[in-house]
Scaffold this motif. Structure first.
Motif, PDB file in Angstrom:
ATOM      1  N   LEU A 156       7.919   8.350   0.907  1.00  0.00           N
ATOM      2  CA  LEU A 156       8.512   9.584   0.398  1.00  0.00           C
ATOM      3  C   LEU A 156       7.831  10.045  -0.892  1.00  0.00           C
ATOM      4  CD1 LEU A 156      12.212   8.805   1.323  1.00  0.00           C
ATOM      5  CD2 LEU A 156      10.681  10.431   2.453  1.00  0.00           C
ATOM      6  N   ALA A 157       7.323   9.104  -1.687  1.00  0.00           N
ATOM      7  CA  ALA A 157       6.523   9.496  -2.862  1.00  0.00           C
ATOM      8  C   ALA A 157       5.222  10.156  -2.393  1.00  0.00           C
ATOM      9  CB  ALA A 157       6.221   8.279  -3.728  1.00  0.00           C
ATOM     10  N   TRP A 158       4.661   9.645  -1.308  1.00  0.00           N
ATOM     11  CA  TRP A 158       3.438  10.222  -0.723  1.00  0.00           C
ATOM     12  C   TRP A 158       3.720  11.653  -0.240  1.00  0.00           C
ATOM     13  CZ3 TRP A 158       2.107  12.159   4.069  1.00  0.00           C
ATOM     14  CH2 TRP A 158       0.734  12.297   4.337  1.00  0.00           C
ATOM     15  N   VAL A 159       4.877  11.843   0.410  1.00  0.00           N
ATOM     16  CA  VAL A 159       5.261  13.185   0.877  1.00  0.00           C
ATOM     17  C   VAL A 159       5.378  14.130  -0.323  1.00  0.00           C
ATOM     18  CG1 VAL A 159       7.122  14.550   1.943  1.00  0.00           C
ATOM     19  CG2 VAL A 159       6.396  12.390   2.991  1.00  0.00           C
ATOM     20  N   THR A 160       6.028  13.656  -1.393  1.00  0.00           N
ATOM     21  CA  THR A 160       6.204  14.494  -2.595  1.00  0.00           C
ATOM     22  C   THR A 160       4.862  14.974  -3.137  1.00  0.00           C
ATOM     23  OG1 THR A 160       8.237  13.344  -3.268  1.00  0.00           O
ATOM     24  CG2 THR A 160       7.041  14.522  -4.989  1.00  0.00           C
ATOM     25  N   VAL A 161       3.959  14.028  -3.379  1.00  0.00           N
ATOM     26  CA  VAL A 161       2.690  14.380  -4.033  1.00  0.00           C
ATOM     27  C   VAL A 161       1.838  15.275  -3.128  1.00  0.00           C
ATOM     28  CG1 VAL A 161       0.516  13.453  -4.953  1.00  0.00           C
ATOM     29  CG2 VAL A 161       2.691  12.391  -5.573  1.00  0.00           C
ATOM     30  N   ASN A 162       1.828  14.993  -1.842  1.00  0.00           N
ATOM     31  CA  ASN A 162       1.015  15.813  -0.937  1.00  0.00           C
ATOM     32  C   ASN A 162       1.632  17.192  -0.699  1.00  0.00           C
ATOM     33  OD1 ASN A 162      -1.520  14.341   0.103  1.00  0.00           O
ATOM     34  ND2 ASN A 162       0.069  12.763   0.033  1.00  0.00           N
ATOM     35  N   PHE A 163       2.949  17.283  -0.801  1.00  0.00           N
ATOM     36  CA  PHE A 163       3.611  18.598  -0.755  1.00  0.00           C
ATOM     37  C   PHE A 163       3.241  19.401  -2.004  1.00  0.00           C
ATOM     38  CE2 PHE A 163       7.291  21.183  -2.094  1.00  0.00           C
ATOM     39  CZ  PHE A 163       7.366  22.065  -1.022  1.00  0.00           C
ATOM     40  N   LEU A 164       3.324  18.745  -3.181  1.00  0.00           N
ATOM     41  CA  LEU A 164       3.074  19.456  -4.441  1.00  0.00           C
ATOM     42  C   LEU A 164       1.598  19.834  -4.619  1.00  0.00           C
ATOM     43  CD1 LEU A 164       5.373  17.391  -6.856  1.00  0.00           C
ATOM     44  CD2 LEU A 164       5.811  19.678  -5.940  1.00  0.00           C
ATOM     45  N   THR A 165       0.691  19.046  -4.011  1.00  0.00           N
ATOM     46  CA  THR A 165      -0.736  19.370  -4.144  1.00  0.00           C
ATOM     47  C   THR A 165      -1.201  20.296  -3.017  1.00  0.00           C
ATOM     48  OG1 THR A 165      -1.234  17.295  -2.988  1.00  0.00           O
ATOM     49  CG2 THR A 165      -1.401  17.266  -5.390  1.00  0.00           C
ATOM     50  N   GLY A 166      -0.269  20.693  -2.150  1.00  0.00           N
ATOM     51  CA  GLY A 166      -0.603  21.659  -1.101  1.00  0.00           C
ATOM     52  C   GLY A 166      -1.226  21.051   0.145  1.00  0.00           C
ATOM     53  N   HIS A 167      -1.318  19.711   0.213  1.00  0.00           N
ATOM     54  CA  HIS A 167      -1.986  19.099   1.359  1.00  0.00           C
ATOM     55  C   HIS A 167      -1.138  19.101   2.628  1.00  0.00           C
ATOM     56  CE1 HIS A 167      -4.495  17.345  -1.915  1.00  0.00           C
ATOM     57  NE2 HIS A 167      -5.426  17.666  -1.056  1.00  0.00           N
ATOM     58  N   LEU A 168       0.180  19.182   2.464  1.00  0.00           N
ATOM     59  CA  LEU A 168       1.014  19.151   3.672  1.00  0.00           C
ATOM     60  C   LEU A 168       0.986  20.493   4.396  1.00  0.00           C
ATOM     61  CD1 LEU A 168       4.206  17.069   2.885  1.00  0.00           C
ATOM     62  CD2 LEU A 168       2.016  16.328   3.783  1.00  0.00           C
ATOM     63  N   TYR A 169       0.833  21.571   3.629  1.00  0.00           N
ATOM     64  CA  TYR A 169       0.803  22.886   4.259  1.00  0.00           C
ATOM     65  C   TYR A 169      -0.424  23.040   5.136  1.00  0.00           C
ATOM     66  CZ  TYR A 169       4.518  24.368   1.143  1.00  0.00           C
ATOM     67  OH  TYR A 169       5.708  24.484   0.487  1.00  0.00           O
ATOM     68  N   ALA A 170      -1.505  22.406   4.693  1.00  0.00           N
ATOM     69  CA  ALA A 170      -2.784  22.595   5.380  1.00  0.00           C
ATOM     70  C   ALA A 170      -2.829  21.882   6.735  1.00  0.00           C
ATOM     71  CB  ALA A 170      -3.913  22.099   4.487  1.00  0.00           C
ATOM     72  N   LYS A 171      -1.846  20.982   6.971  1.00  0.00           N
ATOM     73  CA  LYS A 171      -1.840  20.178   8.205  1.00  0.00           C
ATOM     74  C   LYS A 171      -3.164  19.451   8.414  1.00  0.00           C
ATOM     75  CE  LYS A 171       1.291  23.158  10.935  1.00  0.00           C
ATOM     76  NZ  LYS A 171       1.601  24.245  10.059  1.00  0.00           N
ATOM     77  N   THR A 172      -3.874  19.180   7.315  1.00  0.00           N
ATOM     78  CA  THR A 172      -5.194  18.548   7.450  1.00  0.00           C
ATOM     79  C   THR A 172      -5.061  17.045   7.317  1.00  0.00           C
ATOM     80  OG1 THR A 172      -5.536  18.639   5.073  1.00  0.00           O
ATOM     81  CG2 THR A 172      -6.421  20.471   6.362  1.00  0.00           C
ATOM     82  N   ARG A 173      -6.150  16.352   7.545  1.00  0.00           N
ATOM     83  CA  ARG A 173      -6.195  14.912   7.299  1.00  0.00           C
ATOM     84  C   ARG A 173      -6.574  14.657   5.844  1.00  0.00           C
ATOM     85  NH1 ARG A 173      -4.292  11.680  11.070  1.00  0.00           N
ATOM     86  NH2 ARG A 173      -5.912  10.110  10.804  1.00  0.00           N
ATOM     87  N   LYS A 174      -6.824  15.713   5.086  1.00  0.00           N
ATOM     88  CA  LYS A 174      -7.306  15.538   3.713  1.00  0.00           C
ATOM     89  C   LYS A 174      -6.101  15.431   2.777  1.00  0.00           C
ATOM     90  CE  LYS A 174     -10.575  17.790   0.531  1.00  0.00           C
ATOM     91  NZ  LYS A 174      -9.689  18.140  -0.574  1.00  0.00           N
ATOM     92  N   THR A 175      -5.627  14.217   2.612  1.00  0.00           N
ATOM     93  CA  THR A 175      -4.452  14.012   1.774  1.00  0.00           C
ATOM     94  C   THR A 175      -4.838  13.102   0.607  1.00  0.00           C
ATOM     95  OG1 THR A 175      -3.855  12.155   3.172  1.00  0.00           O
ATOM     96  CG2 THR A 175      -2.821  14.263   3.684  1.00  0.00           C
TER      97      THR A 175
END
Length: 396
Positions: A156-175
């Motif tokens: 869930l910490a991983w989800v937080t940081v990748n959401f805040l850095t915009g990586h989750l929106y991109a649906k990419t493997r670049k996290t």
């Protein structure tokens, strides 16, 4: 003229309809997440805007407030622990509009502080929190109060940081990966690029998470007893020891003339330097190694080029007065100079170095992104956990 006016009215209404139509799709909702950690309890009150029903919501605002000590310090007085939650709920009432109270979920997840307590003491505290929640005006979901397992804490910490850095929106493997250092436990989580990382990891270190209708495989583990504060006790040989009334725990990581009573999780330890012995970086490193070596698994691809965000105590220790400029071996060899900041500074910095290098296997030249906040929001598992509540991530 009247005909024109009616037409005009109609046109005006039509325009208003057009303008208000997209706005109607967008709605604001709130979530209240309590992080009951080993050294403090924090409340996060999130304001989300759902602009598009199929996309992730946008985080509009976070209200954050913290109190010390943590719930585990009230292990023998659960009612007092409950009062700390009551006080923080007042902040929530001021932040969330009253009309939204009934549908705003309130959730508390406890971490290593409560994991380290005897079960009946932890349960008494959790029952007290449940009572406080039940008398509050907010929505109390099923299983609203719980001890979170370490896997979820990292994921869930991983989800937080990748959401805040915009990586989750991109649906990419670049996290980006995360390194979280709490008081009682430490977490590492990243999305492996290499199959070998998955194959060479212990089976329990791979977690599946549902996102965008497909499953991500994350490498994640939480080491209980390897948080910064618990690691001090482990280094001193005090974690889980008996005879605390008369034993004095010593370490060459502490200033020679240092001696005091020190409390963690509601237990007091007698702690001291070695008055007629040696102190300093090399000896300290050797002591700390025992807490890390053979305990922390080295993931195959950490030596690669992945970007890791490090927060919580990693951040707090790195930015304390004068530390960025000084190599931490100097903090150990001139302990008296740094003692006013904290007598544990040498031990803490040595532990962090040892954990990253000897534990996880990071190279000396690895650049970690130190962050307390990303886009002005606290980096912790709390936002990811709120997300999980609204969009079942189905972690397993």
């Amino acid at each position: 003229s009247s005909f024109f006016l009616h037409l005009g009215d109609f046109w005006l209404q039509f325009v208003l309809l057009e303008v208000s139509h997209p706005v109607n799709l967008s709605h604001t909702f709130y979530g209240i997440m309590f992080d009951a950690g080993s050294t403090g309890t924090r409340i996060h009150i999130y304001t989300f805007i759902q602009k598009d029903p199929v996309e992730l919501p946008v985080l509009d605002n976070e209200m954050y407030h913290a109190v010390k000590p943590g719930l585990s310090a009230y292990k023998d007085k659960p009612e007092e622990g409950g009062n700390t939650i009551r006080a923080l709920l007042k902040v929530a009432k001021k932040t969330v509009p009253e009309v939204e109270w009934k549908q705003t979920p309130v959730v508390l997840k406890a971490t290593a502080g409560l994991r380290l307590l005897p079960e009946e003491k932890a349960n008494a505290l959790l029952d007290e929190v449940r009572e406080v929640f039940d008398e509050s005006p907010f929505f109390v979901p099923n299983n609203s109060v719980s001890i979170m397992n370490g896997t979820n804490e990292g994921v869930l910490a991983w989800v937080t940081v990748n959401f805040l850095t915009g990586h989750l929106y991109a649906k990419t493997r670049k996290t980006v990966g995360i390194l979280d250092l709490g008081g009682g436990s430490t977490q590492i989580t990243f999305l492996p690029k290499s199959k070998k990382t998955v194959f060479t990891a212990p089976a329990s270190y791979i977690a599946n998470i549902n996102m965008f209708n497909h499953t991500l495989q994350l490498y994640t583990h939480s080491y209980l007893g390897n948080g910064l504060v618990a690691a001090r006790l482990a280094t001193l040989g005090a974690l889980g020891a008996d005879g605390l009334d008369w034993k004095v725990f010593t370490s060459s990581c502490l200033p020679k003339k240092f001696r005091e009573d020190w409390t963690f999780g509601g237990i007091t330890y007698k702690v001291s330097g070695i008055p007629d012995g040696y102190a300093g970086y090399k000896l300290c490193y050797y002591e700390v190694m025992r807490v890390v070596k053979g305990i922390v698994h080295q993931p195959f691809e950490v030596k690669g080029s992945s970007i890791f965000y490090a927060f919580s105590y990693y951040f707090d220790r790195a930015v304390e007065p004068g530390q960025i400029q000084n190599h931490h071996s100097e903090m150990c060899n001139k302990m008296t100079k740094y003692r006013p900041i904290s007598p544990f500074l040498c031990m803490d910095m040595t532990y962090i170095t040892c954990l990253l290098k000897e534990g996880f296997g990071f190279k000396d030249n690895t650049m970690l992104q130190l962050a307390k906040k990303v886009n002005n929001v606290e980096t912790s598992w709390a936002l990811g956990a709120t997300f999980d509540h609204f969009n079942n991530l189905n972690i397993h």
